[in-house]
Structure formats: C-alpha cells, structure tokens
Enzyme design. Sequence first.
Site, PDB file in Angstrom:
ATOM      1  N   LYS A   1       0.824  -1.209   0.000  1.00 25.70           N
ATOM      2  CA  LYS A   1       0.000   0.000   0.000  1.00 25.70           C
ATOM      3  C   LYS A   1       0.859   1.261   0.000  1.00 25.70           C
ATOM      4  O   LYS A   1       0.469   2.271  -0.591  1.00 25.70           O
ATOM      5  CB  LYS A   1      -0.957  -0.009   1.188  1.00 25.70           C
ATOM      6  CG  LYS A   1      -2.063  -1.044   1.013  1.00 25.70           C
ATOM      7  CD  LYS A   1      -2.999  -1.087   2.203  1.00 25.70           C
ATOM      8  CE  LYS A   1      -4.119  -2.092   1.982  1.00 25.70           C
ATOM      9  NZ  LYS A   1      -4.762  -2.464   3.256  1.00 25.70           N
TER      10      LYS A   1
ATOM     11  N   LYS B   1      -6.343 -13.032  -7.469  1.00 24.70           N
ATOM     12  CA  LYS B   1      -7.554 -13.092  -6.654  1.00 24.70           C
ATOM     13  C   LYS B   1      -8.596 -12.034  -7.039  1.00 24.70           C
ATOM     14  O   LYS B   1      -8.268 -11.011  -7.634  1.00 24.70           O
ATOM     15  CB  LYS B   1      -7.183 -12.956  -5.179  1.00 24.70           C
ATOM     16  CG  LYS B   1      -6.759 -11.560  -4.756  1.00 24.70           C
ATOM     17  CD  LYS B   1      -6.936 -11.372  -3.245  1.00 24.70           C
ATOM     18  CE  LYS B   1      -7.002  -9.900  -2.895  1.00 24.70           C
ATOM     19  NZ  LYS B   1      -7.444  -9.613  -1.553  1.00 24.70           N
TER      20      LYS B   1
ATOM     21  N   LYS C   1     -11.366  -5.799  -4.717  1.00 27.88           N
ATOM     22  CA  LYS C   1     -11.959  -4.509  -5.080  1.00 27.88           C
ATOM     23  C   LYS C   1     -11.034  -3.707  -5.971  1.00 27.88           C
ATOM     24  O   LYS C   1     -11.439  -3.154  -6.977  1.00 27.88           O
ATOM     25  CB  LYS C   1     -12.244  -3.700  -3.806  1.00 27.88           C
ATOM     26  CG  LYS C   1     -13.638  -3.877  -3.298  1.00 27.88           C
ATOM     27  CD  LYS C   1     -13.750  -3.318  -1.890  1.00 27.88           C
ATOM     28  CE  LYS C   1     -13.921  -4.433  -0.879  1.00 27.88           C
ATOM     29  NZ  LYS C   1     -13.569  -4.084   0.488  1.00 27.88           N
TER      30      LYS C   1
HETATM   31  P1  ADP Z   1     -10.536  -6.579  -0.955  1.00 23.47           P
HETATM   32  O1  ADP Z   1      -9.301  -7.425  -1.148  1.00 23.47           O
HETATM   33  O2  ADP Z   1     -11.518  -6.750  -2.066  1.00 23.47           O
HETATM   34  O3  ADP Z   1     -10.216  -5.123  -0.660  1.00 23.47           O
HETATM   35  P2  ADP Z   1     -10.914  -6.825   1.886  1.00 23.47           P
HETATM   36  O4  ADP Z   1      -9.446  -6.596   2.027  1.00 23.47           O
HETATM   37  O5  ADP Z   1     -11.840  -5.778   2.396  1.00 23.47           O
HETATM   38  O6  ADP Z   1     -11.247  -7.136   0.353  1.00 23.47           O
HETATM   39  O7  ADP Z   1     -11.247  -8.229   2.562  1.00 23.47           O
HETATM   40  C1  ADP Z   1     -12.268  -8.507   3.503  1.00 23.47           C
HETATM   41  C2  ADP Z   1     -12.261  -9.984   3.841  1.00 23.47           C
HETATM   42  O8  ADP Z   1     -12.508 -10.778   2.678  1.00 23.47           O
HETATM   43  C3  ADP Z   1     -10.927 -10.491   4.402  1.00 23.47           C
HETATM   44  O9  ADP Z   1     -11.178 -11.509   5.367  1.00 23.47           O
HETATM   45  C4  ADP Z   1     -10.243 -11.070   3.191  1.00 23.47           C
HETATM   46  O10 ADP Z   1      -9.309 -12.071   3.545  1.00 23.47           O
HETATM   47  C5  ADP Z   1     -11.427 -11.667   2.433  1.00 23.47           C
HETATM   48  N1  ADP Z   1     -11.170 -11.704   0.973  1.00 23.47           N
HETATM   49  C6  ADP Z   1     -11.076 -10.645   0.131  1.00 23.47           C
HETATM   50  N2  ADP Z   1     -10.855 -11.048  -1.144  1.00 23.47           N
HETATM   51  C7  ADP Z   1     -10.805 -12.407  -1.106  1.00 23.47           C
HETATM   52  C8  ADP Z   1     -10.618 -13.430  -2.095  1.00 23.47           C
HETATM   53  N3  ADP Z   1     -10.460 -13.135  -3.388  1.00 23.47           N
HETATM   54  N4  ADP Z   1     -10.604 -14.720  -1.684  1.00 23.47           N
HETATM   55  C9  ADP Z   1     -10.782 -15.034  -0.368  1.00 23.47           C
HETATM   56  N5  ADP Z   1     -10.981 -14.127   0.609  1.00 23.47           N
HETATM   57  C10 ADP Z   1     -10.994 -12.828   0.265  1.00 23.47           C
END
Ligand code: ADP
Length: 351
Positions: A112, A215, A218
């Site tokens: 980040k 993966k 967002k």
């Molecule tokens: P993003 O990566 O979309 O910003 P967040 O960081 O807000 O999502 O993640 C919120 C929760 O969802 C966390 O527990 C994270 O490990 C899980 N998570 C996010 N993306 C994935 C994914 N592609 N596969 C599995 N778990 C995920």
Amino acid sequence: MKEIVLSGIRATGNLHLGNYYGALNKFVKMQEDYDSLFFIADLHALTTHPDPKTLHTNVKNILAEYLAAGVDPEKATIFVQSDVPEISELYLLLNMHVGIGELMRTASFKDKARKQLGIKSDNDENIEKEIIGTDSNKRVNAGLLTYPTLMAVDILIQKAHKVPVGKDQEQHLELTRRFARRFNSYYGVDLFPEPENFNFGGNAVKVPGLDGSGKMGKSEGNCIYLIDEEKVLRKKVMRAVTDEGPQAPNSPISAPIQNLFTLMELTSAPEVVQQFKDAYADCSIRYGDLKKQLAEDILKVTLPIRQRILDIQNDDEYLARVVRQGAERARERAAKTLSEVREIMGIKKFY
Ligand code: ADP
Ligand code: TRP
C-alpha cells in the site's frame, strides 16, 4: 464458556464473492456455535479511503450486506468500529510496544505504501528511502504503518480466540499473536489469548477473479458483487477470460479455466463440476455452456442476498437498532479490557 470469534471487513465498497467465501459465509456458520462479534472497520478504511462523502454510505452498505447474507443480530454482535472508542485508546497504548521496523516489514504495508507513493517496482530497498523522503507532497500516512496495531487491538480488546479471514490476512494475525505474547510477557500477565484463523478444518480460501489472473479484489476491478443485477452478473461471467480450449484429451487445465472451475466448485453441485471436468478431459467442452451454468449457479447464491440487501438498506431505523445494540455489547467487553490494560500499565487516577 463458548470461544470468542471476531472478524471485520473494511468499509471501502460493496462486498464481492471473494469476501463472501473468504469471510462472510464463515461468519454466518460460526455464529451458531461461538460467541461471535462481527464489525465494520471504518477506521481502517481511512488509511486508504479518507473520503467523508463515501465513508458512511460504505459502512451502511456493508452492514446491510452482512445482514442480508445471514449474519443475525440475535446470534452475533454486529457493530461499527468507530462506535467503540475504547479501541482508539488501546491502539495508542499498544503502539508503545510495537516496533516501527516490524510494521515497515509487513507485506500489506509495503504494497500500500508503494501505491501511495506511485512506485511500480517491487524493489524493497528504495521504498524505505522513498518513505522517509523529502518531498512533502509524497507521503505514506502513519495510520497505514500502524494498521496492524489497530487490527490487533480489534481482536485483543475482545479477547477473541478465532478470527475467520481470507489468506491475505494471515500475516496480520501472526503480528497480533506476537503483540499479545509480548504484552503478556513484558508485564508478566496472562491477559490476551493468542488468536488463530479459522476455516472449518480446510485451508484458507482464495477466490479467483474473472480476468484470468490472481484473486478477486476490489482494487483489481474483477469482482462479482453480491449486489450485482442479474443482467450485469451474467455479462461479467460471459466475458470471463478463457483460452483456445483443450487441444488433446486429458490436457492440463490452464489458469483462467482453472479459475472458472474454482468458482464453480464454490457455487455449483459436485456432479455439475464433474460433468464439465469430464467434458474438458475428452475435449467436448464448450466454454459458453460452462459460463452459462456458472452464471446460473452464482445467481442462485447472490440473487436472494441482493433482494434482501435492497429490502434492508433503506430501513435506517432497523440498521440503527442493530448497531446500537451491537455497540453496547462490544463496548462492555472493550471497556473491561481497557481498564485492565490501564491498570497493568500503571495508569492510575488521582481522583
Ligand atoms: P478486498 O481485497 O476486495 O479489498 P478486503 O481486504 O476488504 O477485500 O477483505 C475482507 C475480507 O474478505 C478479508 O477476510 C479477506 O481475507 C477476504 N477476501 C477478500 N478477497 C478475497 C478473495 N479473493 N478470496 C478469499 N478471501 C478474500
Ligand atoms: N484487515 C482486515 C481486511 O483488510 C480487516 C480487519 C480489520 C479485520 N480489523 C480486523 C479482520 C480484525 C479481522 C479482525 O480485510
């Protein structure tokens, strides 16, 4: 006494299938057997999205999405992070025992920070120099550096044992355990349990995107959202990246096709997955059919959730009731832990 479970998601946008299979559907299952707390991390959202115009809407969306997916305020404590001010005070106190070096070495911080500075390469050496830098227009905010302290506090202030999160959060949990051990041993107390990830005995889940690469996320722009309309969702699935098809029987499966199968394994019946795998093996597979089936099966999961989101999201009174009750419960325990910590650290009142 039941074990304590706690998890949260940052208020940075709508929830997608990665959030659902990585976190949210585990919340729904765990609330049956554990003393569960699930929250919306609005303070953490400020580390990367300090936008007063969207923050509250994002909190509200995630709250509605938790409820629509089946997190039940009668079974679990649902709250907003900033409604528990004890978290912010403990964050200050715990920071006295956290090293800036260990924070700077955290993978998510480096990623980040690179983004905030606009650095493309992953050469770590330069990052440190750039962070310290001299250009006052370029800075990495200190909240981002201390993100793991705040996350550890979310967990430790509730003395949680289990923290259901996706694979990408495991390093943060490792730091949380380290901070808990360090605090306990420095003061010679047994205050904080060491929390662990939880996946119902399986491995941490990683839901892939539709763009053939890594993966679903967002910031990757490759998401299927729980709130997606039927037409939009079908279009996204039909546009998913594929390859030219198996050229010979029993060929290895390429990454983009494996991603589609992984999504199918999460959403479709096992015999349906098998049928398409067999068709891949004997080269009779038609990707159009695979995608149609996949869209159908994803919609079976998401459409009822979407409908409930739409029903709930404008019911301000209900949403307020849920988080008010949640905040009361969460604050009760948080206040108790905070007063224990103040006492242990030697903060005493004159009056
Ligand atoms: P993003 O990566 O979309 O910003 P967040 O960081 O807000 O999502 O993640 C919120 C929760 O969802 C966390 O527990 C994270 O490990 C899980 N998570 C996010 N993306 C994935 C994914 N592609 N596969 C599995 N778990 C995920
Ligand atoms: N860091 C987590 C994420 O990006 C969100 C989070 C903040 C969290 N505090 C937490 C998750 C405490 C579990 C427990 O997804």
